[in-house]
Design a protein around this motif. Sequence first.
Motif, PDB file in Angstrom:
ATOM      1  N   GLN A   1      -1.373 -13.959  -5.150  1.00 36.81           N
ATOM      2  CA  GLN A   1      -0.930 -12.751  -6.158  1.00 36.81           C
ATOM      3  C   GLN A   1      -1.941 -12.396  -5.632  1.00 36.81           C
ATOM      4  O   GLN A   1      -1.972 -10.673  -5.382  1.00 36.81           O
ATOM      5  CB  GLN A   1      -0.204 -13.182  -6.897  1.00 36.81           C
ATOM      6  N   ALA A   2      -2.838 -12.475  -6.374  1.00 34.51           N
ATOM      7  CA  ALA A   2      -4.033 -12.188  -6.353  1.00 34.51           C
ATOM      8  C   ALA A   2      -4.576 -11.381  -4.850  1.00 34.51           C
ATOM      9  O   ALA A   2      -5.158 -10.959  -4.696  1.00 34.51           O
ATOM     10  CB  ALA A   2      -5.427 -12.898  -7.043  1.00 34.51           C
ATOM     11  N   LYS A   3      -4.111 -12.598  -4.034  1.00 43.50           N
ATOM     12  CA  LYS A   3      -4.270 -11.571  -2.735  1.00 43.50           C
ATOM     13  C   LYS A   3      -3.750 -10.484  -2.100  1.00 43.50           C
ATOM     14  O   LYS A   3      -3.970 -10.113  -1.087  1.00 43.50           O
ATOM     15  CB  LYS A   3      -3.908 -13.115  -1.332  1.00 43.50           C
ATOM     16  N   ILE A   4      -2.774 -10.285  -2.361  1.00 43.01           N
ATOM     17  CA  ILE A   4      -1.150  -8.868  -2.597  1.00 43.01           C
ATOM     18  C   ILE A   4      -2.303  -8.237  -2.887  1.00 43.01           C
ATOM     19  O   ILE A   4      -2.059  -7.181  -2.626  1.00 43.01           O
ATOM     20  CB  ILE A   4      -0.166  -9.917  -2.396  1.00 43.01           C
ATOM     21  N   MET A   5      -2.892  -8.095  -3.932  1.00 42.54           N
ATOM     22  CA  MET A   5      -2.857  -6.861  -4.943  1.00 42.54           C
ATOM     23  C   MET A   5      -4.810  -6.698  -4.721  1.00 42.54           C
ATOM     24  O   MET A   5      -4.801  -5.317  -4.329  1.00 42.54           O
ATOM     25  CB  MET A   5      -3.012  -7.608  -6.459  1.00 42.54           C
ATOM     26  N   ARG A   6      -5.334  -8.109  -3.736  1.00 45.15           N
ATOM     27  CA  ARG A   6      -6.459  -7.146  -3.314  1.00 45.15           C
ATOM     28  C   ARG A   6      -6.145  -6.264  -1.884  1.00 45.15           C
ATOM     29  O   ARG A   6      -6.674  -5.461  -2.028  1.00 45.15           O
ATOM     30  CB  ARG A   6      -7.745  -8.814  -3.006  1.00 45.15           C
ATOM     31  N   ALA A   7      -5.088  -7.099  -1.352  1.00 40.81           N
ATOM     32  CA  ALA A   7      -4.766  -6.332   0.022  1.00 40.81           C
ATOM     33  C   ALA A   7      -4.326  -5.188  -0.587  1.00 40.81           C
ATOM     34  O   ALA A   7      -4.459  -3.829   0.395  1.00 40.81           O
ATOM     35  CB  ALA A   7      -3.834  -7.218   0.820  1.00 40.81           C
ATOM     36  N   MET A   8      -3.517  -4.217  -1.490  1.00 42.23           N
ATOM     37  CA  MET A   8      -3.263  -3.111  -1.942  1.00 42.23           C
ATOM     38  C   MET A   8      -4.506  -2.546  -2.084  1.00 42.23           C
ATOM     39  O   MET A   8      -4.488  -1.036  -1.812  1.00 42.23           O
ATOM     40  CB  MET A   8      -2.116  -3.406  -2.611  1.00 42.23           C
ATOM     41  N   ASN A   9      -4.922  -3.245  -2.917  1.00 37.48           N
ATOM     42  CA  ASN A   9      -6.238  -1.801  -3.251  1.00 37.48           C
ATOM     43  C   ASN A   9      -7.127  -0.995  -2.137  1.00 37.48           C
ATOM     44  O   ASN A   9      -8.256  -0.562  -1.867  1.00 37.48           O
ATOM     45  CB  ASN A   9      -7.317  -2.961  -4.298  1.00 37.48           C
ATOM     46  N   PHE A  10      -7.540  -2.266  -1.360  1.00 37.68           N
ATOM     47  CA  PHE A  10      -7.600  -2.011   0.243  1.00 37.68           C
ATOM     48  C   PHE A  10      -7.736  -0.730   0.922  1.00 37.68           C
ATOM     49  O   PHE A  10      -8.045  -0.266   1.926  1.00 37.68           O
ATOM     50  CB  PHE A  10      -8.214  -3.379   1.137  1.00 37.68           C
ATOM     51  N   PHE A  11      -5.656  -1.348   1.163  1.00 38.13           N
ATOM     52  CA  PHE A  11      -4.929  -0.056   1.931  1.00 38.13           C
ATOM     53  C   PHE A  11      -5.050   1.111   1.007  1.00 38.13           C
ATOM     54  O   PHE A  11      -5.089   2.166   1.842  1.00 38.13           O
ATOM     55  CB  PHE A  11      -3.647  -0.603   2.181  1.00 38.13           C
ATOM     56  N   TYR A  12      -5.066   0.787  -0.373  1.00 35.16           N
ATOM     57  CA  TYR A  12      -5.607   2.762  -0.599  1.00 35.16           C
ATOM     58  C   TYR A  12      -7.057   3.459  -0.662  1.00 35.16           C
ATOM     59  O   TYR A  12      -6.561   4.572  -0.549  1.00 35.16           O
ATOM     60  CB  TYR A  12      -5.286   2.339  -2.169  1.00 35.16           C
ATOM     61  N   VAL A  13      -7.731   2.564  -0.867  1.00 31.90           N
ATOM     62  CA  VAL A  13      -8.942   3.248  -0.935  1.00 31.90           C
ATOM     63  C   VAL A  13      -9.512   3.575   1.221  1.00 31.90           C
ATOM     64  O   VAL A  13      -9.724   4.486   0.946  1.00 31.90           O
ATOM     65  CB  VAL A  13     -10.081   2.410  -1.322  1.00 31.90           C
ATOM     66  N   THR A  14      -8.666   2.344   1.604  1.00 34.68           N
ATOM     67  CA  THR A  14      -8.778   2.945   3.414  1.00 34.68           C
ATOM     68  C   THR A  14      -8.467   4.232   3.623  1.00 34.68           C
ATOM     69  O   THR A  14      -8.628   4.643   4.261  1.00 34.68           O
ATOM     70  CB  THR A  14      -8.397   2.143   4.210  1.00 34.68           C
ATOM     71  N   ASN A  15      -6.537   4.570   2.747  1.00 33.48           N
ATOM     72  CA  ASN A  15      -6.561   5.393   3.191  1.00 33.48           C
ATOM     73  C   ASN A  15      -6.575   6.493   2.557  1.00 33.48           C
ATOM     74  O   ASN A  15      -5.990   8.100   2.999  1.00 33.48           O
ATOM     75  CB  ASN A  15      -4.625   5.005   2.693  1.00 33.48           C
ATOM     76  N   PHE A  16      -7.794   6.933   1.717  1.00 37.14           N
ATOM     77  CA  PHE A  16      -8.342   7.898   0.697  1.00 37.14           C
ATOM     78  C   PHE A  16      -9.312   7.988   1.422  1.00 37.14           C
ATOM     79  O   PHE A  16     -10.187   9.421   1.259  1.00 37.14           O
ATOM     80  CB  PHE A  16      -8.285   7.205  -0.696  1.00 37.14           C
ATOM     81  N   TYR A  17     -10.373   7.182   1.671  1.00 38.01           N
ATOM     82  CA  TYR A  17     -11.848   7.193   1.578  1.00 38.01           C
ATOM     83  C   TYR A  17     -12.035   7.414   3.512  1.00 38.01           C
ATOM     84  O   TYR A  17     -13.195   7.353   3.717  1.00 38.01           O
ATOM     85  CB  TYR A  17     -12.656   6.226   1.177  1.00 38.01           C
ATOM     86  N   ALA A  18     -10.798   7.052   4.225  1.00 38.63           N
ATOM     87  CA  ALA A  18     -10.766   6.860   6.034  1.00 38.63           C
ATOM     88  C   ALA A  18     -10.331   7.322   6.748  1.00 38.63           C
ATOM     89  O   ALA A  18      -9.083   7.684   5.854  1.00 38.63           O
ATOM     90  CB  ALA A  18     -11.517   5.439   6.117  1.00 38.63           C
ATOM     91  N   ASP A  19     -10.609   7.515   8.085  1.00 45.34           N
ATOM     92  CA  ASP A  19      -9.762   8.873   8.614  1.00 45.34           C
ATOM     93  C   ASP A  19      -7.783   7.535   8.815  1.00 45.34           C
ATOM     94  O   ASP A  19      -8.199   6.133   8.608  1.00 45.34           O
ATOM     95  CB  ASP A  19     -10.210   8.460   9.851  1.00 45.34           C
ATOM     96  N   THR A  20      -7.241   7.818   8.668  1.00 48.66           N
ATOM     97  CA  THR A  20      -6.037   7.244   8.802  1.00 48.66           C
ATOM     98  C   THR A  20      -6.228   5.819  10.493  1.00 48.66           C
ATOM     99  O   THR A  20      -6.387   6.210  11.239  1.00 48.66           O
ATOM    100  CB  THR A  20      -4.730   7.649   8.998  1.00 48.66           C
TER     101      THR A  20
END
Length: 467
Positions: free
Chosen positions: A135-154
Amino acid sequence: MKNIYKKVACVLALGLTLASCEDYLNDVPKGAKSPETLADYEAFLRDEYNTRLDILGANHVLNDQFVTAASLTSNRLYNANYMWDENADRIALKVSDESYYYTAYSGISAFNLIIENALSTTKATEQEQRVVWAQAKIMRAMNFFYVTNFYADTYAASTAATKLSVPLITSANINAPSKQVTIQEMYDFILNDIKEALPYLPKVSQTALHPNLGAGYAFYSRVYLQMSNYTEALKYADLALAENNKLFDWVAFYEANKAIIDVPNSYTTAVSPMGYNNVENYMFRHGSSRSLGREPSIPVERAARFETGDLRLKSRWKIRTVGADTYYYSILSGMYNFGGLTTVEVYLIKAECLARDNKISEALAILNAIRKTRILPASYQDIATTDKTTALNAIFKTKNNEFVQALIPYADARRLNAEGVYKVSFNKVVNGTTYTLKSDSHLWTSPFPQGATQNPGNGTLTQNVAK
Protein backbone atom coordinates in the motif's frame (compact mmCIF):
# COMPACT_ATOMS: atom_id res chain seq x y z
CA MET A 1 15.97 19.09 -0.76
CA LYS A 2 17.51 19.07 2.71
CA ASN A 3 14.88 21.51 3.94
CA ILE A 4 12.20 19.15 2.69
CA TYR A 5 13.53 16.37 4.87
CA LYS A 6 13.76 18.57 7.94
CA LYS A 7 10.10 19.44 7.50
CA VAL A 8 9.23 15.83 6.75
CA ALA A 9 11.10 14.57 9.75
CA CYS A 10 9.15 16.92 11.97
CA VAL A 11 5.88 15.75 10.49
CA LEU A 12 6.82 12.14 11.01
CA ALA A 13 8.03 12.86 14.50
CA LEU A 14 4.76 14.51 15.41
CA GLY A 15 2.90 11.49 14.11
CA LEU A 16 4.88 9.24 16.42
CA THR A 17 5.12 11.67 19.37
CA LEU A 18 8.87 11.95 18.97
CA ALA A 19 10.77 15.01 20.17
CA SER A 20 13.78 14.93 17.83
CA CYS A 21 13.58 15.94 14.16
CA GLU A 22 17.20 15.29 13.31
CA ASP A 23 17.54 11.64 14.28
CA TYR A 24 14.07 10.50 15.15
CA LEU A 25 14.75 6.79 14.73
CA ASN A 26 18.06 6.43 16.54
CA ASP A 27 17.80 8.94 19.38
CA VAL A 28 14.47 8.40 21.12
CA PRO A 29 13.81 10.85 23.96
CA LYS A 30 12.69 9.50 27.30
CA GLY A 31 9.00 8.68 27.26
CA ALA A 32 8.74 8.90 23.47
CA LYS A 33 7.80 6.08 21.15
CA SER A 34 9.98 4.73 18.37
CA PRO A 35 8.20 2.96 15.48
CA GLU A 36 8.64 -0.78 15.88
CA THR A 37 5.38 -2.57 15.22
CA LEU A 38 3.62 -2.76 11.88
CA ALA A 39 0.80 -0.69 13.39
CA ASP A 40 3.29 2.10 14.12
CA TYR A 41 4.24 2.33 10.45
CA GLU A 42 0.76 1.68 9.10
CA ALA A 43 -0.42 4.75 11.02
CA PHE A 44 1.33 6.95 8.43
CA LEU A 45 -1.09 5.70 5.78
CA ARG A 46 -3.94 6.98 7.94
CA ASP A 47 -2.41 10.45 8.32
CA GLU A 48 -4.88 12.37 6.18
CA TYR A 49 -2.87 15.59 6.22
CA ASN A 50 0.40 13.96 5.22
CA THR A 51 -1.23 11.97 2.43
CA ARG A 52 -3.24 14.75 0.76
CA LEU A 53 -2.34 15.95 -2.73
CA ASP A 54 -2.40 19.72 -3.08
CA ILE A 55 -3.10 20.91 -6.65
CA LEU A 56 -4.06 24.54 -6.08
CA GLY A 57 -1.82 25.83 -8.87
CA ALA A 58 -3.35 23.43 -11.41
CA ASN A 59 -6.84 24.51 -10.36
CA HIS A 60 -5.86 28.12 -10.93
CA VAL A 61 -4.43 27.48 -14.40
CA LEU A 62 -7.56 25.58 -15.44
CA ASN A 63 -9.80 28.18 -13.75
CA ASP A 64 -11.46 25.27 -11.97
CA GLN A 65 -11.36 27.27 -8.74
CA PHE A 66 -12.56 30.84 -8.41
CA VAL A 67 -10.10 33.47 -7.17
CA THR A 68 -11.49 36.72 -5.82
CA ALA A 69 -10.49 40.09 -7.25
CA ALA A 70 -8.83 40.94 -3.94
CA SER A 71 -6.71 37.78 -4.02
CA LEU A 72 -5.67 38.43 -7.62
CA THR A 73 -4.48 41.88 -6.58
CA SER A 74 -2.61 40.74 -3.48
CA ASN A 75 -1.12 37.46 -4.74
CA ARG A 76 0.86 37.89 -7.94
CA LEU A 77 1.41 34.16 -8.41
CA TYR A 78 -2.33 33.50 -8.21
CA ASN A 79 -2.82 36.27 -10.78
CA ALA A 80 -0.17 34.85 -13.13
CA ASN A 81 -1.78 31.41 -13.21
CA TYR A 82 -5.43 32.44 -13.08
CA MET A 83 -5.17 35.27 -15.63
CA TRP A 84 -2.75 33.33 -17.87
CA ASP A 85 -0.05 35.98 -17.74
CA GLU A 86 2.65 34.73 -20.14
CA ASN A 87 5.01 37.53 -19.08
CA ALA A 88 4.96 36.86 -15.35
CA ASP A 89 8.13 35.41 -13.86
CA ARG A 90 6.54 32.66 -11.77
CA ILE A 91 9.96 31.47 -10.62
CA ALA A 92 10.57 34.81 -8.94
CA LEU A 93 7.08 34.69 -7.44
CA LYS A 94 7.43 31.13 -6.11
CA VAL A 95 9.13 31.95 -2.84
CA SER A 96 6.65 30.88 -0.17
CA ASP A 97 4.11 29.09 -2.36
CA GLU A 98 5.62 25.68 -1.84
CA SER A 99 2.82 23.67 -0.22
CA TYR A 100 2.20 21.35 -3.15
CA TYR A 101 5.87 20.43 -3.48
CA TYR A 102 6.61 19.88 0.19
CA THR A 103 3.32 18.19 0.98
CA ALA A 104 3.93 15.69 -1.82
CA TYR A 105 7.52 14.98 -0.76
CA SER A 106 6.53 14.80 2.89
CA GLY A 107 4.16 12.00 1.91
CA ILE A 108 6.88 10.34 -0.17
CA SER A 109 9.21 10.35 2.82
CA ALA A 110 6.54 8.75 5.02
CA PHE A 111 5.92 6.06 2.39
CA ASN A 112 9.66 5.49 2.04
CA LEU A 113 9.86 4.96 5.79
CA ILE A 114 7.18 2.27 5.58
CA ILE A 115 8.73 0.58 2.55
CA GLU A 116 12.14 0.49 4.24
CA ASN A 117 10.87 -0.97 7.52
CA ALA A 118 7.49 -2.70 7.13
CA LEU A 119 8.94 -6.12 6.28
CA SER A 120 11.01 -6.22 9.48
CA THR A 121 8.40 -4.92 11.93
CA THR A 122 7.12 -6.75 14.99
CA LYS A 123 3.67 -7.95 15.99
CA ALA A 124 2.64 -8.90 12.44
CA THR A 125 2.64 -11.83 10.08
CA GLU A 126 4.59 -11.69 6.84
CA GLN A 127 1.32 -11.37 4.92
CA GLU A 128 0.25 -8.39 7.04
CA GLN A 129 3.64 -6.78 6.54
CA ARG A 130 3.42 -7.26 2.78
CA VAL A 131 0.00 -5.61 2.61
CA VAL A 132 1.20 -2.40 4.29
CA TRP A 133 4.43 -2.43 2.27
CA ALA A 134 2.44 -2.74 -0.96
CA GLN A 135 0.00 0.00 0.00
CA ALA A 136 2.88 2.36 0.71
CA LYS A 137 4.33 1.53 -2.72
CA ILE A 138 1.08 2.52 -4.44
CA MET A 139 0.79 5.76 -2.49
CA ARG A 140 4.42 6.67 -3.14
CA ALA A 141 3.89 6.05 -6.85
CA MET A 142 0.78 8.24 -6.78
CA ASN A 143 2.75 11.10 -5.22
CA PHE A 144 5.52 10.82 -7.79
CA PHE A 145 2.90 10.79 -10.56
CA TYR A 146 1.35 13.97 -9.17
CA VAL A 147 4.57 15.95 -8.80
CA THR A 148 5.81 14.77 -12.20
CA ASN A 149 2.60 15.95 -13.83
CA PHE A 150 2.85 19.33 -12.18
CA TYR A 151 6.54 20.27 -12.22
CA ALA A 152 7.69 18.50 -15.41
CA ASP A 153 6.54 18.18 -18.98
CA THR A 154 3.95 15.53 -19.67
CA TYR A 155 5.04 12.13 -20.92
CA ALA A 156 5.88 11.93 -24.62
CA ALA A 157 7.67 8.83 -25.90
CA SER A 158 9.87 10.90 -28.23
CA THR A 159 11.31 13.10 -25.47
CA ALA A 160 10.77 11.22 -22.20
CA ALA A 161 14.30 9.77 -22.17
CA THR A 162 15.95 13.20 -22.42
CA LYS A 163 13.71 15.64 -20.53
CA LEU A 164 14.06 15.94 -16.77
CA SER A 165 11.23 15.28 -14.35
CA VAL A 166 11.49 15.67 -10.56
CA PRO A 167 13.78 14.39 -7.79
CA LEU A 168 13.52 10.66 -7.22
CA ILE A 169 13.98 9.96 -3.52
CA THR A 170 13.66 6.43 -2.17
CA SER A 171 14.85 6.84 1.42
CA ALA A 172 13.32 8.53 4.46
CA ASN A 173 16.79 9.50 5.71
CA ILE A 174 17.05 13.29 5.87
CA ASN A 175 20.51 13.11 4.24
CA ALA A 176 19.50 10.70 1.49
CA PRO A 177 20.78 11.57 -1.98
CA SER A 178 18.32 12.69 -4.61
CA LYS A 179 18.54 12.59 -8.37
CA GLN A 180 16.42 14.55 -10.81
CA VAL A 181 15.70 11.68 -13.18
CA THR A 182 14.32 11.81 -16.69
CA ILE A 183 10.59 11.55 -17.33
CA GLN A 184 11.10 8.03 -18.69
CA GLU A 185 13.04 6.95 -15.61
CA MET A 186 10.32 8.33 -13.37
CA TYR A 187 7.53 6.55 -15.23
CA ASP A 188 9.53 3.33 -15.21
CA PHE A 189 9.92 3.69 -11.45
CA ILE A 190 6.19 4.37 -10.95
CA LEU A 191 5.20 1.39 -13.08
CA ASN A 192 7.62 -0.86 -11.19
CA ASP A 193 6.21 0.23 -7.83
CA ILE A 194 2.72 -0.70 -9.00
CA LYS A 195 3.92 -4.01 -10.44
CA GLU A 196 5.64 -4.99 -7.19
CA ALA A 197 2.67 -3.95 -5.06
CA LEU A 198 -0.16 -5.64 -6.98
CA PRO A 199 0.35 -9.25 -5.73
CA TYR A 200 -0.04 -8.12 -2.12
CA LEU A 201 -2.90 -5.60 -2.29
CA PRO A 202 -6.06 -6.84 -0.53
CA LYS A 203 -9.37 -7.00 -2.33
CA VAL A 204 -10.90 -5.15 0.63
CA SER A 205 -8.67 -2.62 2.37
CA GLN A 206 -8.57 -1.62 6.04
CA THR A 207 -10.13 1.82 5.41
CA ALA A 208 -11.02 4.01 2.45
CA LEU A 209 -7.58 5.63 2.82
CA HIS A 210 -5.74 2.37 2.10
CA PRO A 211 -5.24 1.20 -1.52
CA ASN A 212 -6.93 -2.08 -2.39
CA LEU A 213 -6.49 -4.27 -5.46
CA GLY A 214 -9.00 -2.22 -7.42
CA ALA A 215 -7.01 0.93 -6.62
CA GLY A 216 -3.82 -0.70 -7.89
CA TYR A 217 -5.43 -1.63 -11.18
CA ALA A 218 -7.10 1.78 -11.48
CA PHE A 219 -3.83 3.63 -10.92
CA TYR A 220 -2.05 1.38 -13.41
CA SER A 221 -4.72 2.33 -15.95
CA ARG A 222 -4.31 6.05 -15.20
CA VAL A 223 -0.54 5.92 -15.64
CA TYR A 224 -0.71 4.01 -18.92
CA LEU A 225 -3.32 6.45 -20.23
CA GLN A 226 -0.97 9.34 -19.44
CA MET A 227 1.67 7.52 -21.47
CA SER A 228 -0.84 7.14 -24.34
CA ASN A 229 -0.54 3.37 -24.05
CA TYR A 230 -4.23 2.67 -24.67
CA THR A 231 -3.87 -1.11 -24.86
CA GLU A 232 -2.47 -1.41 -21.34
CA ALA A 233 -4.75 1.34 -20.01
CA LEU A 234 -7.79 -0.60 -21.25
CA LYS A 235 -6.46 -3.88 -19.86
CA TYR A 236 -6.11 -2.50 -16.34
CA ALA A 237 -9.35 -0.54 -16.56
CA ASP A 238 -11.18 -3.82 -17.11
CA LEU A 239 -9.36 -5.42 -14.18
CA ALA A 240 -10.24 -2.48 -11.92
CA LEU A 241 -13.90 -2.59 -12.95
CA ALA A 242 -13.97 -6.29 -12.16
CA GLU A 243 -13.15 -5.28 -8.58
CA ASN A 244 -15.69 -2.43 -8.37
CA ASN A 245 -17.97 -1.17 -11.15
CA LYS A 246 -20.52 0.85 -9.14
CA LEU A 247 -21.70 4.33 -10.14
CA PHE A 248 -23.19 6.88 -7.77
CA ASP A 249 -26.66 8.09 -8.76
CA TRP A 250 -26.62 11.89 -8.73
CA VAL A 251 -30.17 11.94 -10.09
CA ALA A 252 -31.43 10.07 -7.03
CA PHE A 253 -29.36 12.32 -4.74
CA TYR A 254 -30.88 15.43 -6.28
CA GLU A 255 -34.41 14.06 -6.08
CA ALA A 256 -33.90 13.27 -2.40
CA ASN A 257 -32.50 16.73 -1.64
CA LYS A 258 -34.04 19.08 -4.19
CA ALA A 259 -36.38 20.65 -1.66
CA ILE A 260 -33.26 22.07 0.00
CA ILE A 261 -31.06 22.51 -3.09
CA ASP A 262 -33.63 24.53 -5.03
CA VAL A 263 -34.40 27.11 -2.33
CA PRO A 264 -33.56 30.52 -3.87
CA ASN A 265 -30.65 32.40 -2.29
CA SER A 266 -29.98 29.56 0.14
CA TYR A 267 -26.45 28.22 0.35
CA THR A 268 -26.85 25.62 3.08
CA THR A 269 -27.96 22.19 1.88
CA ALA A 270 -27.24 18.51 2.23
CA VAL A 271 -24.11 16.63 3.26
CA SER A 272 -21.92 15.81 0.28
CA PRO A 273 -22.14 12.22 -0.97
CA MET A 274 -18.54 12.43 -2.19
CA GLY A 275 -16.96 11.32 1.09
CA TYR A 276 -15.07 8.28 2.32
CA ASN A 277 -17.84 5.76 1.69
CA ASN A 278 -19.01 6.78 -1.77
CA VAL A 279 -19.67 3.62 -3.79
CA GLU A 280 -17.36 4.80 -6.59
CA ASN A 281 -14.24 4.96 -4.42
CA TYR A 282 -11.38 2.55 -4.89
CA MET A 283 -9.51 4.71 -2.39
CA PHE A 284 -9.95 8.17 -0.88
CA ARG A 285 -7.35 10.92 -0.77
CA HIS A 286 -7.82 14.58 0.02
CA GLY A 287 -6.94 17.28 -2.48
CA SER A 288 -5.85 20.82 -1.64
CA SER A 289 -7.85 20.82 1.59
CA ARG A 290 -8.70 18.12 4.11
CA SER A 291 -11.13 20.16 6.19
CA LEU A 292 -14.72 19.17 6.65
CA GLY A 293 -16.67 21.83 4.85
CA ARG A 294 -17.40 23.29 1.44
CA GLU A 295 -15.69 22.79 -1.88
CA PRO A 296 -13.97 25.84 -3.36
CA SER A 297 -16.13 28.09 -5.52
CA ILE A 298 -15.88 27.94 -9.31
CA PRO A 299 -15.95 30.76 -11.89
CA VAL A 300 -19.08 31.53 -13.87
CA GLU A 301 -17.24 30.69 -17.09
CA ARG A 302 -16.28 27.28 -15.70
CA ALA A 303 -19.83 26.51 -14.63
CA ALA A 304 -20.96 27.21 -18.19
CA ARG A 305 -18.95 24.22 -19.43
CA PHE A 306 -21.25 21.77 -17.64
CA GLU A 307 -24.06 20.21 -19.65
CA THR A 308 -27.57 21.58 -19.26
CA GLY A 309 -29.19 19.65 -16.43
CA ASP A 310 -25.91 18.34 -15.00
CA LEU A 311 -26.72 17.58 -11.39
CA ARG A 312 -23.08 17.55 -10.34
CA LEU A 313 -23.23 21.33 -10.85
CA LYS A 314 -26.78 21.90 -9.67
CA SER A 315 -26.33 19.86 -6.48
CA ARG A 316 -22.92 21.28 -5.55
CA TRP A 317 -22.75 24.97 -6.50
CA LYS A 318 -25.11 27.94 -6.76
CA ILE A 319 -24.44 31.33 -8.33
CA ARG A 320 -23.75 34.07 -5.81
CA THR A 321 -22.58 37.68 -5.82
CA VAL A 322 -20.54 39.12 -2.97
CA GLY A 323 -19.29 42.64 -3.50
CA ALA A 324 -17.50 42.84 -6.85
CA ASP A 325 -17.33 39.06 -7.28
CA THR A 326 -19.87 36.76 -8.90
CA TYR A 327 -19.16 33.04 -8.82
CA TYR A 328 -20.67 29.62 -8.13
CA TYR A 329 -20.57 28.99 -4.39
CA SER A 330 -20.36 25.54 -2.85
CA ILE A 331 -23.64 24.44 -1.23
CA LEU A 332 -22.65 21.01 0.12
CA SER A 333 -20.59 20.16 3.18
CA GLY A 334 -18.42 17.11 3.60
CA MET A 335 -15.27 15.39 2.34
CA TYR A 336 -14.17 15.31 -1.31
CA ASN A 337 -12.11 12.61 -3.01
CA PHE A 338 -10.00 14.94 -5.15
CA GLY A 339 -6.78 12.92 -4.79
CA GLY A 340 -7.98 9.34 -4.91
CA LEU A 341 -9.23 6.81 -7.45
CA THR A 342 -12.82 6.14 -8.52
CA THR A 343 -14.79 3.86 -10.81
CA VAL A 344 -16.06 6.72 -12.96
CA GLU A 345 -12.48 7.70 -13.86
CA VAL A 346 -11.78 4.13 -14.90
CA TYR A 347 -15.00 3.93 -16.93
CA LEU A 348 -14.00 7.11 -18.78
CA ILE A 349 -10.47 5.79 -19.38
CA LYS A 350 -12.04 2.66 -20.86
CA ALA A 351 -14.37 4.76 -23.02
CA GLU A 352 -11.46 6.81 -24.38
CA CYS A 353 -9.41 3.70 -25.14
CA LEU A 354 -12.34 2.12 -27.00
CA ALA A 355 -13.03 5.28 -28.99
CA ARG A 356 -9.39 5.55 -30.00
CA ASP A 357 -9.68 1.97 -31.27
CA ASN A 358 -12.69 3.07 -33.36
CA LYS A 359 -15.11 1.11 -31.16
CA ILE A 360 -17.34 4.16 -31.01
CA SER A 361 -20.62 2.49 -30.07
CA GLU A 362 -19.00 0.63 -27.15
CA ALA A 363 -17.34 3.83 -25.93
CA LEU A 364 -20.59 5.80 -26.10
CA ALA A 365 -22.49 3.06 -24.28
CA ILE A 366 -20.14 3.59 -21.32
CA LEU A 367 -20.30 7.38 -21.60
CA ASN A 368 -24.09 7.46 -21.73
CA ALA A 369 -24.41 5.05 -18.81
CA ILE A 370 -22.41 7.55 -16.74
CA ARG A 371 -24.35 10.56 -18.03
CA LYS A 372 -27.69 8.97 -17.12
CA THR A 373 -26.62 9.02 -13.48
CA ARG A 374 -25.54 12.67 -13.72
CA ILE A 375 -28.00 14.51 -16.00
CA LEU A 376 -31.54 15.55 -15.07
CA PRO A 377 -33.88 13.21 -16.98
CA ALA A 378 -35.76 16.14 -18.52
CA SER A 379 -32.49 17.37 -20.07
CA TYR A 380 -30.91 14.02 -20.90
CA GLN A 381 -30.29 12.80 -24.44
CA ASP A 382 -27.98 10.00 -25.51
CA ILE A 383 -24.87 11.13 -27.33
CA ALA A 384 -25.04 9.32 -30.65
CA THR A 385 -22.34 9.61 -33.31
CA THR A 386 -20.10 7.52 -35.50
CA ASP A 387 -17.44 10.22 -35.60
CA LYS A 388 -14.36 9.47 -33.52
CA THR A 389 -13.51 13.11 -32.78
CA THR A 390 -17.05 13.93 -31.66
CA ALA A 391 -17.11 10.89 -29.39
CA LEU A 392 -13.73 11.66 -27.83
CA ASN A 393 -14.61 15.30 -27.23
CA ALA A 394 -17.80 14.20 -25.47
CA ILE A 395 -15.76 11.85 -23.28
CA PHE A 396 -13.26 14.60 -22.48
CA LYS A 397 -16.06 17.02 -21.56
CA THR A 398 -17.73 14.59 -19.19
CA LYS A 399 -14.39 13.69 -17.61
CA ASN A 400 -13.40 17.32 -17.07
CA ASN A 401 -16.72 18.07 -15.39
CA GLU A 402 -16.57 14.89 -13.33
CA PHE A 403 -13.15 15.77 -11.92
CA VAL A 404 -13.29 19.54 -11.65
CA GLN A 405 -10.76 20.56 -8.94
CA ALA A 406 -8.83 17.29 -9.24
CA LEU A 407 -5.52 16.87 -11.09
CA ILE A 408 -7.07 14.65 -13.77
CA PRO A 409 -8.31 17.39 -16.16
CA TYR A 410 -4.95 19.15 -15.90
CA ALA A 411 -2.98 15.97 -16.63
CA ASP A 412 -5.34 15.09 -19.48
CA ALA A 413 -5.03 18.55 -21.04
CA ARG A 414 -1.24 18.33 -20.99
CA ARG A 415 -1.38 14.85 -22.53
CA LEU A 416 -3.74 15.96 -25.29
CA ASN A 417 -1.68 19.06 -26.03
CA ALA A 418 1.47 16.94 -26.35
CA GLU A 419 -0.37 14.60 -28.70
CA GLY A 420 -1.38 17.60 -30.82
CA VAL A 421 -4.68 16.23 -32.17
CA TYR A 422 -7.23 17.23 -29.51
CA LYS A 423 -5.54 20.35 -28.19
CA VAL A 424 -6.85 22.15 -25.12
CA SER A 425 -6.91 25.94 -24.91
CA PHE A 426 -9.14 28.47 -23.16
CA ASN A 427 -10.39 32.03 -23.66
CA LYS A 428 -12.22 34.35 -21.29
CA VAL A 429 -13.25 37.99 -21.26
CA VAL A 430 -12.77 40.00 -18.06
CA ASN A 431 -13.74 43.67 -17.96
CA GLY A 432 -13.67 43.83 -21.74
CA THR A 433 -10.22 42.25 -22.10
CA THR A 434 -9.76 38.81 -23.67
CA TYR A 435 -7.36 36.42 -21.97
CA THR A 436 -6.07 33.21 -23.58
CA LEU A 437 -4.40 30.06 -22.32
CA LYS A 438 -2.72 28.56 -25.38
CA SER A 439 -2.23 24.83 -25.81
CA ASP A 440 1.55 25.31 -26.05
CA SER A 441 1.84 27.79 -23.17
CA HIS A 442 4.66 27.33 -20.68
CA LEU A 443 2.02 27.93 -17.99
CA TRP A 444 1.05 24.25 -18.27
CA THR A 445 4.22 23.39 -16.31
CA SER A 446 4.76 24.82 -12.84
CA PRO A 447 8.23 25.97 -11.77
CA PHE A 448 9.88 24.43 -8.73
CA PRO A 449 9.74 26.69 -5.67
CA GLN A 450 12.88 28.69 -4.92
CA GLY A 451 13.29 26.92 -1.60
CA ALA A 452 13.83 23.65 -3.45
CA THR A 453 16.20 24.89 -6.17
CA GLN A 454 18.32 27.02 -3.84
CA ASN A 455 18.68 24.26 -1.26
CA PRO A 456 18.34 20.93 -3.07
CA GLY A 457 20.03 18.97 -0.30
CA ASN A 458 22.12 16.01 -1.35
CA GLY A 459 21.42 16.43 -5.05
CA THR A 460 20.81 18.96 -7.80
CA LEU A 461 17.59 20.46 -9.16
CA THR A 462 17.18 22.13 -12.55
CA GLN A 463 14.09 24.17 -13.41
CA ASN A 464 11.90 22.56 -16.08
CA VAL A 465 10.37 25.84 -17.28
CA ALA A 466 11.85 29.25 -18.09
CA LYS A 467 9.44 31.32 -16.00
